[in-house]
Design a protein around this motif. Structure first.
Motif, PDB file in Angstrom:
ATOM      1  N   HIS A 213       0.788  -1.230   0.000  1.00 32.14           N
ATOM      2  CA  HIS A 213       0.000   0.000   0.000  1.00 32.14           C
ATOM      3  C   HIS A 213       0.816   1.273   0.000  1.00 32.14           C
ATOM      4  O   HIS A 213       0.313   2.330   0.262  1.00 32.14           O
ATOM      5  CB  HIS A 213      -1.014   0.000   1.152  1.00 32.14           C
TER       6      HIS A 213
ATOM      7  N   TYR B 128     -11.950  -3.241   1.327  1.00 39.79           N
ATOM      8  CA  TYR B 128     -11.682  -2.933   2.728  1.00 39.79           C
ATOM      9  C   TYR B 128     -10.973  -4.113   3.362  1.00 39.79           C
ATOM     10  O   TYR B 128     -11.338  -5.258   3.141  1.00 39.79           O
ATOM     11  CB  TYR B 128     -12.991  -2.693   3.470  1.00 39.79           C
TER      12      TYR B 128
ATOM     13  N   ASP C 143      -8.643  -3.981  10.188  1.00 37.77           N
ATOM     14  CA  ASP C 143      -7.494  -3.421  10.884  1.00 37.77           C
ATOM     15  C   ASP C 143      -7.791  -3.515  12.381  1.00 37.77           C
ATOM     16  O   ASP C 143      -8.888  -3.896  12.771  1.00 37.77           O
ATOM     17  CB  ASP C 143      -7.329  -1.961  10.454  1.00 37.77           C
ATOM     18  N   VAL C 144      -6.858  -3.163  13.161  1.00 37.89           N
ATOM     19  CA  VAL C 144      -7.084  -3.253  14.603  1.00 37.89           C
ATOM     20  C   VAL C 144      -8.302  -2.418  15.012  1.00 37.89           C
ATOM     21  O   VAL C 144      -9.112  -2.829  15.820  1.00 37.89           O
ATOM     22  CB  VAL C 144      -5.841  -2.752  15.376  1.00 37.89           C
ATOM     23  N   ASP C 145      -8.419  -1.272  14.382  1.00 36.19           N
ATOM     24  CA  ASP C 145      -9.469  -0.358  14.824  1.00 36.19           C
ATOM     25  C   ASP C 145     -10.670  -0.366  13.898  1.00 36.19           C
ATOM     26  O   ASP C 145     -11.544   0.486  14.000  1.00 36.19           O
ATOM     27  CB  ASP C 145      -8.914   1.066  14.918  1.00 36.19           C
TER      28      ASP C 145
ATOM     29  N   THR D 230     -11.906  -1.010   9.700  1.00 34.63           N
ATOM     30  CA  THR D 230     -11.539  -1.409   8.352  1.00 34.63           C
ATOM     31  C   THR D 230     -10.694  -0.331   7.703  1.00 34.63           C
ATOM     32  O   THR D 230     -10.751   0.840   8.069  1.00 34.63           O
ATOM     33  CB  THR D 230     -12.790  -1.630   7.497  1.00 34.63           C
ATOM     34  N   ARG D 231      -9.967  -0.751   6.747  1.00 34.78           N
ATOM     35  CA  ARG D 231      -9.098   0.180   6.037  1.00 34.78           C
ATOM     36  C   ARG D 231      -9.210  -0.137   4.541  1.00 34.78           C
ATOM     37  O   ARG D 231      -9.252  -1.294   4.135  1.00 34.78           O
ATOM     38  CB  ARG D 231      -7.660  -0.017   6.484  1.00 34.78           C
TER      39      ARG D 231
END
Lengths: 1077, 294
Positions: free
Chosen positions: B80, B105, B108-110, B112-113
């Protein structure tokens, strides 16, 4: 008074009681004997004679014969002999007077032939045959006469064996024994002294096991035996006798076959072959005889030295299984075939044809076919030699087999050279000669294209040859020129076969006829051929004439240039021709020196520079005529590997084909060859040997030739017929495929058959003839749908449910198309509360494909003709016994029967098929429907009702109608063929569905018609083979007894017995569903 | 090709990997000029031709020629870093979906990315995007590229609610092998008619020999024999060979020969066995090989 007179007087009274003839012969014998015998002896003799005469009522006949015999014996015989004869006669006459008469008639000759010391033995042999009845007396009598007639040429030992034989035969039939005895002198005459005993030994054995063949044996035996090398005849017969012991009735056939088999060998091989057979005999005399019968065939494939290895393998099999070993030596086992193939250095075209076809296709880039050269000769289009390689432009013809070298590899390599040479003709354009194209390495000296037109020639090649006066010479020169070019191209382009080609060329050179024995012009051509075979050192030419030869060689060598084209070859041939015509075709004087010639360094001006005007050239090419002392020119033989080269004919064929195609595509008129044109061509062309083609008179031959040619080229012979009601195929395809052949096209496939006794396959045992079934009407199909309307709708619905969804969403994946929201939220929640979240949160759509192919195999055996429900007694009950109403009752019954014919098994099978088809159409599985029947292994009929790649249409509906009971049920090959068909499809799931009404059964499908095991095992094996190929076999039978054999036949494969046949239409689709779900 | 010293694997970031040397490519016709013109005019290009005839090499060569280094990534590789990627090759397979191309998507830890797919990257960075064997991809992907291949040059990114206008240097190039023609695997006409098509075939014997000689290092005579072999084997096309032998395989054979393997053996492993499992066809090819090579 002489002694004789006194005796005569003494016995006159006694003699008076007998016919006058007796007295007369007595008197004559008496006078003859009186000269030799002392009076006492003479008297003794007379007394014995009288004793015989008075023995019983008819014994005077014997006595009469005795007197005559005595007279004949007189000069040589001793008194003892006379006495012995008399005593024997007395003894015999006590049993049978006719026998005694016969004995006495033969006695003088026998005494002379066998001598007195063996006389008694001879007599006892004859007496052995006498069994107390008149038939045996006749036989014994015949024996006395016959054996006496052979006395001197035959030993008593032989006679005693003969008696044993006759005795044995007589137990069955006196007539036969007598007939055989009558033949014995002829037989003995034909047989050598030492062959007689063994001959009779076998005869005795034969009489014991198969007495009816004895006559045949005596008839044909000697000539059969002649086929066997003399020193081993005895062993051969003893071996055969062993078989006779075990194999009663067919013993003589074995002997006959074995002798015929041996006849194919060299006599000096017989010894070893018999030895080998003797090794087999302890295990199975039959195998030994089969071995002898087939050894000739075997030796056509392998060399004699390899026979032992083949025999050895068979012997080992025989030791473990008699059936297997016998099949091996009968050449009916795959192992024996395999062994032969391994040992044999011979290469068969049938085995390598496919490889060579692809090879030639690769080389030429065309769809060439490979065929046996004999096939070309059969076509009757100008080729006559069945053994020479050739091509007619689309197919390469090769000899049927290659066995010139000692190993398979070498033979195959030779095949390859043969094929390459023909392929090279196509690849390098040998048949693309164009008159108007300029040569590349030569300058044109042929007449300009424009100058020589209007000759009416059909092809450019014909036009070219028309230039020459001696067409044969021109053709030979053109051939050698073109072959030089082609072989050079092969050597250049295909380095890998250079060595084999060189070897073949060398072998060919070694075989060439002696050039010095030829007239000069012929020798000239021969030298050119040698040069073209890379044999410059083999060229021999009169030293004094070397210049033209050197020039010619220089011309030829220019054709090895990579640039050279077919037009160059034609140009070169024309130049060679000009040289050739300057050489007189005469024999050179014997003492002249012949030497090697090198190609000239440069072409002389006359050859190169002297470009001739059209007229000049033609004049030089013109008629040759025979000069003084000149011989007619004949061609030297063609080199073997180059085969038959017929450019003129090939061009003609290609032209015809081209015209046929353009004609069919609708543009332009097909050129029709007129018989006159053809006649001209026939007479002109040296490529067509009219004599060899000749059938009937010339006109007939021409006609036949014309039609053959046109058939070959595919020229339409008549107006095209428009098939009514069918859309005409797209014209632009140009394929010109005819719509529907009038006769069913039959393609034949061969399959092995499993012999469970031998535990081996019988190679290429069954011929499956595949043909499309005829078309009937659609009525049957429609009627079935009407009748079973409810069932049809129901099945259809069920099958629609089976239709898979194209995509299925699969959740909970680690990786996928997208995040599954629910799973993601769950994950997030778990993550937040600190639990260990499940990270499978993706989903993906997976494609689900149903990829099924099914072959339905329908039993069309005669037994399916059986009605299911016999018309019950309803009608009989209806009838109220009133005779006045009988007629009307009968009419109504008949009408009912006609409108509702009783259903047969086949009808139910057909109906079920219809139902299943509609179901299958719903679900979209690939399917094929086939019927099978036949009679015997050469005739397994395989009917195509619907092939896999056919669309379901009205044609198929009409074909369904024609499913009918025909003949037997040889299931194995039908299953094998259906398997083959299934393997052609690309489906993932393949199913073979067998629908039958009983156990497999056919002529020769087992030892006899009642044997079940063989057929069942073969069928089982066929099903197993299918399974091994990844096919799911399933057998369905309506035979209630089906469980018995289906258990063996299908073992762990699926099967079902439908007890209530009428439920079949509903059962079949249900079963199919279960099978594929 | 010159010999290179043996080395261990080197890991490049997608954008950092560039081809230092000019890829070898021997133009057969006017394909180079055609491509250059198309690139200038933003006309998408369809490359047609059998496998191993040089389509990919051609694109690499053109990328180099057009002054751009080259990068290869495979879909979903998860890189990325924001870099400009001038040529992105995507090997299409039957499970390749629209999101594989556009982006998706990731967790991710927090939460989605978003991560851009290769097509999006190419559109943003103005690269040549090369979709190899495009018919293999799922049908929805081909519809996705429609707005990119006409005058609009737009890439809608549904999940982000964005539309990206392609950077100037962007060009879509797809390849397609007509040899596989089956009802299922054919280009839709709506897709087809957005590209100019350059057809590739195996090069003529002389040129092919030159390519083989250059790429494998065998002498000219052997190269010519190999080219001849190629020509002959290609005659067997419909016999389970799908397509004839590729130039690539001929080069492999050449390389083996250059290393001292006997020619017959080299052809056996690189050509005969590589092409087919059908014994009969193998045997036939073998016979052609043994006819050409001693």
């Amino acid at each position: 008074m002489s002694q004789a007179d006194s005796i005569l007087e003494r016995y006159a009274g006694q003699l008076h009681a007998f016919p006058a003839a007796v007295a007369a012969s007595f008197a004559e014998a008496c006078r003859t004997l009186a000269e030799r015998l002392p009076p006492e002896a003479l008297d003794h003799w007379a007394r014995l004679g009288m004793q015989l005469a008075e023995l019983n009522l008819r014994s005077f006949e014997a006595a009469d014969e005795f007197f005559r015999a005595s007279a004949r014996l007189a000069p040589a015989a001793s008194t003892e002999a006379l006495e012995a004869v008399a005593h024997e006669a007395l003894a015999i006459a006590a049993d049978s007077v006719p026998l005694a008469t016969a004995f006495l008639r033969a006695a003088p000759q026998a005494l002379e032939g066998f001598g007195f010391e063996h006389f008694e033995q001879w007599t006892s042999l004859g007496r052995r045959l006498y069994k107390g009845n008149w038939k045996s007396a006749a036989l014994a009598g015949q024996f006395f006469e016959t054996s006496a007639s052979m006395a001197g040429q035959v030993r008593l030992g032989q006679l005693s064996r003969l008696v044993l034989f006759l005795d044995e035969l007589a137990r069955h039939s006196y007539e036969l024994a007598s007939a055989c005895l009558a033949q014995v002198p002829t037989v003995f005459q034909r047989l050598g002294e030492e062959d007689r005993l063994p001959y009779l030994t076998y005869a005795l054995e034969l009489a014991q096991s198969s007495w009816a063949d004895a006559r045949l044996y005596l008839d044909r035996g000697p000539s059969l035996l002649e086929k066997v090398h003399q020193p081993v005849r005895e062993r051969f017969l003893l071996l055969a006798a062993q078989v006779a012991k075990g194999y009663g009735r067919s013993a003589f056939q074995y002997l006959e076959a074995a002798a015929e088999g041996l006849a194919e060998l060299e006599p000096d091989q017989h010894h070893r072959v018999i030895e080998l057979a003797e090794q087999l005999a302890p295990y199975s005399p039959e195998a030994a005889m089969e071995f002898l019968a087939n050894v000739g065939t075997v030796l056509q494939r392998i060399r004699f030295e390899e026979l032992e290895a083949w025999h050895e393998t068979g012997l080992r099999i025989l030791q473990t299984s008699y059936e297997g070993g016998e099949a091996y030596f009968r050449l009916q086992s795959a192992k024996s075939e395999e062994m032969l193939e391994r040992l044999s250095a011979r290469v068969d075209l049938a085995r390598v044809g496919e490889v060579l076809r692809l090879y030639c296709k690769a080389l030429t880039g065309r769809n060439v076919a490979i065929q046996n050269a004999a096939a070309l000769a059969e076509k009757g289009i100008g080729w006559v030699d069945e053994t020479k390689a050739s091509t007619e432009g689309t197919t390469i013809f090769l000899p049927e087999r290659m066995e010139r070298y000692a190993t398979k590899e070498e033979n195959f390599a030779a095949y390859k050279v043969f094929a390459t040479h023909q392929a090279a003709h196509l690849e390098f354009g040998s048949f693309e000669f164009r008159f108007d194209r300029e040569p590349r390495v030569f300058e044109r000296t042929l007449p300009a294209p424009a100058s020589a037109n209007g000759t009416g020639a059909i092809t450019d090649m014909e036009r070219y040859f028309d230039l020459f006066g001696d067409r044969q010479l021109a053709s030979d020169l053109y051939t050698v020129a073109e072959d030089t070019r082609i072989d050079a191209a092969i050597k250049r382009e295909y380095g890998g076969i250079r060595r084999t080609l060189a070897r073949l060329q060398r072998d060919e050179l070694a075989r060439r006829p002696d050039v010095r024995m030829m007239p000069l012009r012929q020798a000239f051509v021969e030298n050119l051929i040698r040069f073209s075979l890379d044999g410059s050192e083999a060229i021999r030419w009169p030293a004094a004439r070397s210049e033209p030869m050197a020039q010619a060689l220089a011309i030829l060598s220019k054709l090895q240039d990579p640039e050279a084209t077919v037009e160059d070859a034609a140009e070169a041939a024309a130049r060679l021709y000009r040289i050739a015509v300057t050489i007189p075709n005469v024999f050179e004087e014997a003492e002249i020196e012949w030497q090697a010639v090198e190609p000239a360094e440069s072409l002389s001006a006359a050859m190169e520079g002297g470009k001739l005007g059209p007229e000049g050239a033609e004049a030089r090419l013109g008629d040759v005529g025979l000069g003084e002392g000149e011989l007619e020119y004949t061609s030297p033989p063609d080199p073997d590997f180059r085969g038959d080269f017929k450019p003129e004919l090939v061009q003609l064929l290609m032209k015809l084909r081209e015209d046929a195609q353009t004609g069919q595509a609708g543009s332009g008129q097909p050129m029709q060859l007129t018989p006159e044109q053809l006649q001209e061509l026939l007479e002109k062309s040296v490529e067509i040997d009219l004599d060899a083609l000749m059938e009937g008179d010339l006109e007939q031959t021409t006609g036949l030739f014309l039609s053959n040619l046109q058939k070959e080229a595919g020229t339409p012979m008549q107006d095209k017929k428009d098939a009514p009601g069918r859309p005409t195929s797209d014209q632009s395809t140009g394929e010109g495929e005819s719509e529907q052949p009038l006769e069913p096209v039959v393609s034949v496939y061969y399959y092995d058959e499993w012999d469970f006794r031998a535990q081996d396959y019988k190679p290429r045992w069954c011929a499956v003839k595949e043909m499309v079934i005829q078309e009937g009407t659609e009525e049957f199909y429609e009627a079935t749908l009407r009748e079973h309307a409810g069932l049809v709708a129901q099945t259809r619905k069920q099958f629609e449910l089976m239709k898979p969804e194209m995509f299925r969403k699969i959740k909970r994946l680690r990786d996928g198309e997208d995040i599954d929201l629910d799973a993601a939220i769950e994950w997030m929640v778990e993550h937040r509360v600190g639990a260990n979240p499940n990270d499978k949160v993706y989903w993906r759509r997976n494609k689900v494909e149903r990829d099924v192919a099914v072959a339905f195999l329908i039993d069309m055996s005669a037994s399916t003709d059986e009605e299911i429900q016999k018309r019950d007694k309803r009608y009989d009950d209806d009838f109220d016994d009133d005779p006045r109403r009988y007629l009307s009752w009968w009419v109504s019954k008949r009408r009912h029967e006609l409108s509702h014919p009783p259903k047969r098994i086949i009808d139910v099978e057909k109906e079920s098929t219809v139902l299943l088809m509609t179901a299958l159409e719903t679900i979209g599985d690939q399917y094929g429907i086939y019927g099978f029947s036949g009679y015997g292994r050469d005739n397994v009929e395989f009917y195509v009702i619907k092939d896999f790649d056919e669309q379901f249409d009205d044609r198929i509906k009409r074909r369904l109608d024609k499913i009918a009971p025909i003949r037997s049920t040889r299931m194995g090959p039908a299953i094998r063929h259906a398997t083959y068909k299934l393997l052609q499809t690309n489906a993932k799931v393949r199913i073979l569905f067998l629908l039958s009404d009983g156990r497999p059964q056919d002529h020769g499908y087992g030892r006899d018609r009642t044997e079940k095991e063989y057929a069942i095992h073969d069928t089982k094996q066929a099903l197993l083979e299918a399974k091994r190929e990844g096919i799911t076999p399933f057998a369905l039978t309506v035979d209630r007894a089906g469980h018995d054999y289906l258990k063996t036949m299908c073992q762990d494969m699926g099967y079902e017995v439908v007890a209530d046949i009428e439920s079949l239409p509903s059962r079949l689709p249900a079963l199919y569903r279960r099978l594929t779900e | 090709m010159t010999e290179t010293a043996p080395k261990g694997a080197t890991i490049y970031a997608v954008e950092e990997y560039t081809l230092a040397e000019e890829p070898y490519y021997l133009p057969i016709g006017d394909e180079v000029e055609l491509f250059e013109s198309a690139y200038e005019q933003h006309i998408p290009v369809l490359l047609k031709g059998p496998t191993g005839c040089g389509k990919t090499r051609f694109v690499e060569y053109m990328a180099y020629r057009l002054g751009r280094p080259i990068t290869k990534i495979s879909p979903g590789s998860g890189r990325h870093e924001e870099h400009r990627v001038p040529l992105i090759t995507v090997a299409c397979h039957e499970d390749l979906t629209a999101s594989d191309l556009v982006g998706r998507y990731l967790l991710d830890v927090d939460g989605t990315r978003w991560i851009d797919g290769p097509l999006t990257r190419a559109v943003k960075s103005g690269a040549i995007c090369y979709l190899d064997e495009v018919v293999e991809a799922r049908k929805d992907t081909t519809v996705l590229i429609h707005p990119l291949t006409d005058y609009r040059r737009l890439l809608p990114v549904e999940k982000l609610g964005q539309v990206i206008e392609a950077a100037d240097g962007f060009l879509l190039v797809i390849s397609y092998n007509p040899g596989y023609q089956s009802a299922l695997k054919d280009l839709k006409h709506s897709t087809r008619q957005r590209f100019i098509a350059i057809e590739f075939t195996y090069p003529p014997r002389e040129q092919e020999a030159e390519i083989i000689a250059h790429e494998s290092g065998v002498d000219r005579a052997t190269a010519r024999d190999l080219a001849r072999l190629g020509e002959k084997v290609r005659n067997l096309k419909e016999h389970g060979l799908g397509e004839g032998v590729s130039t690539r395989l001929l080069i492999y054979a050449g390389k083996l020969i250059a290393k001292g393997i006997a020619p017959r053996r080299a052809c056996q492993v690189a050509i005969t066995w590589a092409l087919t499992d059908d014994r009969e066809v193998q045997r036939s090819i073998e016979e052609v090989v043994t006819s050409i090579f001693e």
